[in-house]
Design an enzyme around this catalytic site. Structure first.
Site, mmCIF file in Angstrom:
data_model
loop_
_atom_site.group_PDB
_atom_site.id
_atom_site.type_symbol
_atom_site.label_atom_id
_atom_site.label_comp_id
_atom_site.label_asym_id
_atom_site.label_seq_id
_atom_site.Cartn_x
_atom_site.Cartn_y
_atom_site.Cartn_z
ATOM 1 N N ASP A 43 0.824 -1.205 0.000
ATOM 2 C CA ASP A 43 0.000 0.000 0.000
ATOM 3 C C ASP A 43 0.866 1.266 0.000
ATOM 4 O OD1 ASP A 43 -2.171 1.674 0.227
ATOM 5 O OD2 ASP A 43 -3.026 0.673 1.962
ATOM 6 N N ASP A 44 0.674 2.111 -1.012
ATOM 7 C CA ASP A 44 1.393 3.391 -1.115
ATOM 8 C C ASP A 44 2.898 3.200 -1.242
ATOM 9 O OD1 ASP A 44 -1.074 4.534 -0.846
ATOM 10 O OD2 ASP A 44 -0.530 5.880 0.779
ATOM 11 N N CYS A 81 -5.982 4.149 -3.798
ATOM 12 C CA CYS A 81 -6.370 2.905 -3.118
ATOM 13 C C CYS A 81 -7.634 2.241 -3.651
ATOM 14 C CB CYS A 81 -6.539 3.173 -1.630
ATOM 15 S SG CYS A 81 -5.045 3.729 -0.795
ATOM 16 N N ARG A 85 -8.168 -1.143 -6.060
ATOM 17 C CA ARG A 85 -8.660 -2.407 -5.514
ATOM 18 C C ARG A 85 -9.922 -2.865 -6.234
ATOM 19 N NH1 ARG A 85 -5.449 -2.826 -0.840
ATOM 20 N NH2 ARG A 85 -4.246 -0.902 -0.855
ATOM 21 N N LYS A 138 -6.444 -5.533 3.804
ATOM 22 C CA LYS A 138 -7.260 -4.343 3.536
ATOM 23 C C LYS A 138 -8.311 -4.620 2.459
ATOM 24 C CE LYS A 138 -6.530 0.442 1.890
ATOM 25 N NZ LYS A 138 -5.507 1.506 1.739
ATOM 26 N N HIS A 140 -11.475 -2.055 1.519
ATOM 27 C CA HIS A 140 -11.583 -0.697 0.975
ATOM 28 C C HIS A 140 -12.389 -0.584 -0.314
ATOM 29 C CE1 HIS A 140 -9.415 3.441 0.378
ATOM 30 N NE2 HIS A 140 -10.595 3.563 0.971
ATOM 31 N N HIS A 227 1.688 2.304 3.984
ATOM 32 C CA HIS A 227 0.736 3.407 4.087
ATOM 33 C C HIS A 227 0.876 4.080 5.460
ATOM 34 C CE1 HIS A 227 -3.216 5.377 4.333
ATOM 35 N NE2 HIS A 227 -3.442 5.071 3.058
ATOM 36 N N ASP A 333 -0.477 -0.719 -4.937
ATOM 37 C CA ASP A 333 -1.764 -0.147 -5.357
ATOM 38 C C ASP A 333 -1.636 1.215 -6.015
ATOM 39 O OD1 ASP A 333 -1.130 1.234 -3.004
ATOM 40 O OD2 ASP A 333 -3.201 1.303 -2.311
ATOM 41 N N ASN A 334 -0.553 1.918 -5.770
ATOM 42 C CA ASN A 334 -0.304 3.220 -6.402
ATOM 43 C C ASN A 334 1.111 3.638 -6.075
ATOM 44 O OD1 ASN A 334 -2.656 3.903 -3.999
ATOM 45 N ND2 ASN A 334 -0.587 4.689 -3.639
ATOM 46 N N LYS A 379 1.139 9.455 -5.994
ATOM 47 C CA LYS A 379 -0.182 8.880 -5.831
ATOM 48 C C LYS A 379 -1.275 9.885 -6.189
ATOM 49 C CE LYS A 379 -3.096 7.368 -1.918
ATOM 50 N NZ LYS A 379 -3.074 6.995 -0.477
#
Length: 553
Positions: A43-44, A81, A85, A138, A140, A227, A333-334, A379
């Site tokens: 994540d991130d 995010c 997803r 996660k 989301h 993240h 994710d990014n 991001k």
């Protein structure tokens, strides 16, 4: 006597015929077992944050997977995010899946904020193909319990529903703060005091693969590290003490040189310029340098901890003798999160040092532009720094070790890839609902035969008014609210430093036409109609979307 001989002859002939009929069955090769599939998302995390992509962060497990498998130079996500997803889990562009903006409802089906029933999840499709389906981490893509993982095809789920979570129970550090709230199979639970969430996510994943007996399994392992908030075990942070005293500019040069040596970056390619908002390291005071070093030390420790946990997972696969028949895919994710203060959110007040349970600090763009080396921006934008992810695929004896390919794949390609490997049928209707067809292409030929994807395939992005199209070497980008196409030749300028729109209006026109056609069939609306109320609009139909709808998680 003659009758007896005749009877014996008939019996022998019958036996011979029976043996002849059975012979092919005994010599036929058994069908190979369906592979287990593990999809790991971090994540991130920026494009260069794994050692196999240029980082100084200690990621030996991920680097081993890369060395024994395949890396792509060009693999794309959706820049943020929830939209990422939504595309990943369903194989759809995120508007088509119902998450066109974020996990909030903006009043139209494409922007409802949860996965619609027309877009099937990995869990729903692979369960029909005989798989046990698991998710740890996660979610989301839908806050309401009607749209939680167990309701969308996953046999087991442990993790959190929203966009962010503390890694520790911070209630001892801050008054009137509840424990870390999680969900396990539709029941609310709390993170045990003193436990670290990355470890807990992995422990549950390991328990799931242990219970998968007699069936192949699909595991979606969705870490929230690295993240925000910056929180990590002290022993992991200590390993990076002093490593970042060289500052961000020197570190970026170091990463780029390693990328070139690894074959991830082309030395002839352009490199994005440093963000003008990022100060010169030498201009900072001693105390400022110490503060910024600490941020990156903790960020590195969070990535390091993910790698340690993947080592635990691999060890368990080997112990269970499932490692030789398991495909592992690892992505982000990014890009890393820029922005000194994310849009629409006040910075939470920390009640402990950076890295501790009470910390709410961010990496911020001073280091994020290093994480996204060699690309532009961060991001939530469709520049390469926002949408480019590392991609590692590992499948022993099936994927050629040490492969580095161009790729140019997208999230929407993973569902058809997994379904092909699993022998799963993606149905035209599911539970009485007509399904959205899959727009992606299978990556199996790329992964197992080294065949590149079609160069003329177009890939599209839209989120919060930011738009992009990639086709072949060309990419157009438009940033809201300017709404003006920029054009880049990514064969030579993946750093997106030189806008060629004025020199090639025909290319811009063609890509704009392709975008408009895609937007129409994907139910994309002009962002002016949908802007959240906090940004000066009341949303579609005059009804105000929720206040939190501009939150960037």
């Amino acid at each position: 006597m003659k009758r007896t001989c005749l009877t014996l002859t008939l019996i022998l002939l019958a036996l011979n015929a029976s043996v002849a009929q059975q012979k092919p069955r005994t010599t036929a090769r058994p069908k190979p077992d369906k592979p287990n599939i593990i999809l790991v998302m971090v994540d991130d995390l920026g494009y260069s944050d794994f050692g196999a992509y240029g980082s100084e962060i200690n990621t030996p497990t991920i680097d081993k997977l890369a060395a024994e498998g395949l890396r792509l130079r060009e693999f794309y996500n959706n820049s943020i995010c929830a939209p990422t997803r939504a595309s990943l889990i369903t194989g759809q562009y995120h508007h088509k899946a119902g998450v066109g903006y974020f996990n909030v409802n903006l009043g139209l089906p494409a922007y409802q904020g949860w996965l619609n029933k027309e877009s099937l999840t990995f869990g729903e499709v692979l369960k029909q193909a005989g798989y046990n389906t698991y998710l740890s981490g996660k979610w989301h893509v839908g806050n309401d319990s009607l749209y939680w993982p167990n309701q969308r095809g996953f046999d087991r789920f442990y993790g959190f529903i929203g966009g962010a979570s503390n890694f520790y129970d911070i209630s001892p550090y801050k008054e009137k703060v509840p424990p870390v709230e999680l969900v396990e199979n539709n029941k609310r639970t709390n993170l045990p005091p003193g436990h670290y969430l990355t470890d807990e996510i992995t422990s549950h994943a390991i328990s799931y693969i242990n219970e998968s007996v007699g069936k192949p399994f699909f595991l979606y392992l969705a870490y929230n590290a690295p993240h925000w908030p910056l929180q990590a075990p002290a022993e992991d942070i200590a390993r990076y003490k002093g490593r970042y005293a060289i500052g961000w500019d020197s570190l970026r040069k170091e990463r780029l040189a390693k990328q070139v040596k690894l074959g991830i970056a082309d030395p002839k390619q352009t490199v994005a310029n440093r963000d003008p908002e990022v100060a010169d390291w030498q201009s900072l005071t001693y105390d400022e340098q110490q503060l910024w070093q600490r941020k990156m030390e903790v960020y590195a420790a969070m990535v390091d901890r993910v790698d340690q946990n993947l080592a635990r997972l691999l060890a368990e696969l080997k112990r269970l003798k499932k490692d030789d028949n398991t495909l592992i895919v690892l992505i982000s994710d990014n890009g890393a999160q820029g922005g000194l203060i994310p849009t629409g959110r006040k910075r939470p007040r920390s009640s402990g040092p950076i890295g501790s349970a009470g910390s709410y600090d961010y990496q911020e763009q001073n280091w994020a532009y290093v994480s996204n080396t060699p690309f532009r921006n961060y991001k939530s934008t469709p520049y390469e720094g926002g949408i480019s992810a590392p991609f590692v695929a590992w499948y022993p004896k099936k994927i050629k070790a040490g492969t580095i390919a161009k790729g140019t794949g997208h999230l929407i390609d993973l569902a058809p890839t997994f379904y092909e490997l699993a022998g799963a049928n993606y149905p035209e209707t599911f539970q009485g609902v007509k399904t959205n067809p899959l727009p992606g292409v299978s990556l199996t030929n790329l992964l197992f035969q080294g065949t590149e994807l079609p160069a003329d395939r177009a890939i599209f992005w839209e989120r919060a008014g930011n738009r992009a199209v990639r086709q072949g070497k060309w990419k157009v980008v438009s940033i809201f609210p300017q709404n003006k196409w920029q054009l880049y030749d990514l064969e030579t300028d993946r750093g997106e430093t030189t806008d060629l729109a004025a020199q090639h209006p025909d290319v811009v026109k063609a890509l704009n036409a392709a975008y408009e056609a895609w937007a129409k069939r994907t139910d994309v609306e002009p962002y002016e109609k949908l802007r959240p109320v906090a940004q000066g609009n009341t949303g579609p139909g005059g009804s105000a979307p929720p206040r939190q709808s501009n939150r960037v998680e």
